[in-house]
Design a protein around this motif. Sequence first.
Motif, short mmCIF file in Angstrom:
data_model
loop_
_atom_site.label_atom_id
_atom_site.label_comp_id
_atom_site.label_asym_id
_atom_site.label_seq_id
_atom_site.Cartn_x
_atom_site.Cartn_y
_atom_site.Cartn_z
N GLU A 227 0.82 -1.21 0.00
CA GLU A 227 0.00 0.00 0.00
C GLU A 227 0.86 1.26 0.00
O GLU A 227 0.54 2.25 -0.67
N HIS A 228 1.95 1.22 0.73
CA HIS A 228 2.86 2.37 0.73
C HIS A 228 3.42 2.64 -0.67
O HIS A 228 3.43 3.79 -1.13
N PHE A 229 3.89 1.58 -1.33
CA PHE A 229 4.46 1.77 -2.67
C PHE A 229 3.39 2.14 -3.69
O PHE A 229 3.65 2.97 -4.58
N ASP A 230 2.22 1.56 -3.58
CA ASP A 230 1.15 1.88 -4.54
C ASP A 230 0.78 3.36 -4.45
O ASP A 230 0.65 4.04 -5.48
N ARG A 231 0.59 3.85 -3.25
CA ARG A 231 0.17 5.25 -3.09
C ARG A 231 1.28 6.21 -3.50
O ARG A 231 1.02 7.23 -4.15
N ALA A 232 2.51 5.89 -3.13
CA ALA A 232 3.62 6.77 -3.51
C ALA A 232 3.80 6.77 -5.02
O ALA A 232 4.04 7.83 -5.63
N GLY A 233 3.67 5.60 -5.64
CA GLY A 233 3.84 5.51 -7.08
C GLY A 233 2.77 6.26 -7.85
O GLY A 233 3.04 6.91 -8.86
N GLU A 234 1.54 6.17 -7.37
CA GLU A 234 0.44 6.89 -8.02
C GLU A 234 0.64 8.40 -7.97
O GLU A 234 0.33 9.13 -8.90
N ARG A 235 1.18 8.85 -6.87
CA ARG A 235 1.29 10.30 -6.67
C ARG A 235 2.55 10.89 -7.28
O ARG A 235 2.54 12.00 -7.82
N TYR A 236 3.67 10.14 -7.21
CA TYR A 236 4.95 10.73 -7.59
C TYR A 236 5.64 10.02 -8.75
O TYR A 236 6.68 10.50 -9.22
N GLY A 237 5.09 8.88 -9.18
CA GLY A 237 5.71 8.15 -10.28
C GLY A 237 6.43 6.92 -9.76
O GLY A 237 7.31 7.01 -8.91
N LYS A 238 6.06 5.77 -10.27
CA LYS A 238 6.59 4.50 -9.76
C LYS A 238 8.09 4.36 -9.94
O LYS A 238 8.78 3.78 -9.10
N LYS A 239 8.61 4.89 -11.04
CA LYS A 239 10.02 4.69 -11.35
C LYS A 239 10.96 5.50 -10.47
O LYS A 239 12.17 5.33 -10.55
N LYS A 240 10.42 6.34 -9.63
CA LYS A 240 11.25 7.05 -8.66
C LYS A 240 11.62 6.16 -7.47
O LYS A 240 12.50 6.50 -6.68
#
Length: 254
Positions: free
Chosen positions: A212-225
């Motif tokens: 859930e942490h990675f999903d939300r961060a990826g949606e907001r800031y870009g997964k490849k970061k």
Amino acid sequence: MISRRKFLRTASLASLALFVAPQLAARIRKSGQPRLQLRKDDCILFYGDSITDGNRNRENGGVSKPDALGGGYVLSVSSSLACRYPKMGFRFWNRGINGNKTFQMTARLDKDCLGLRYKPTVVSVLTGINDYSLSLARTGKGDPEKYETDLRELLTRIREGLPGVRLIVMEPYAIAGIREKTDSFLPGFRAYQPVTKRVAGEFEAVFVPLQEHFDRAGERYGKKKFSADGVHPFSAGIELIARAWLDAVEVAEE
């Protein structure tokens, strides 16, 4: 020597994590969810695979030594706790090993957990994705039932060998949309995640929902970061894991 471009990119990713992770943790950690209480003189063992290993120096197996803790989330968590609570006397072990499956972690338990000079009072476990990869390579599909059996055996052995130990179980994760190879095995891998949460509950372990942490961060800031391959984290991903772990604990200061 590290190039200026690479240095700036790494620094920017780390800065992103410092800003993003606390906000996400606050949203994801629901009110009323239990936190593990850290106590004075606790000895914390981080046990897992490559994500925990963090390229640690295995020739230096010392407790709380920076190179022995690796360059991943273990070092970040340990440094944060040691700096913020210097009077608590925490000790930290890293016994992650690249490529390990859960049954291999159980096989080396006597050496890398139960036989440590300073006995762990808290054991944090992150495992699962290599179990799935092995099953997929051998049979073309996952085997969450075997993973459940192996995880239960690991936690049982830890509890039996360290009476009174407190457990943290971290959710294995994989980020979609970064690498085609990773995406191809995600449907089967997802079955391993609820198994992890269920077994954690059976052992009264604090569960850390990394997906859930990675999903939300990826949606907001870009997964490849956060990762190059959907599994192994960049510096921003490392800090995201560390903050998720830190949000799952509280310190009982005297």
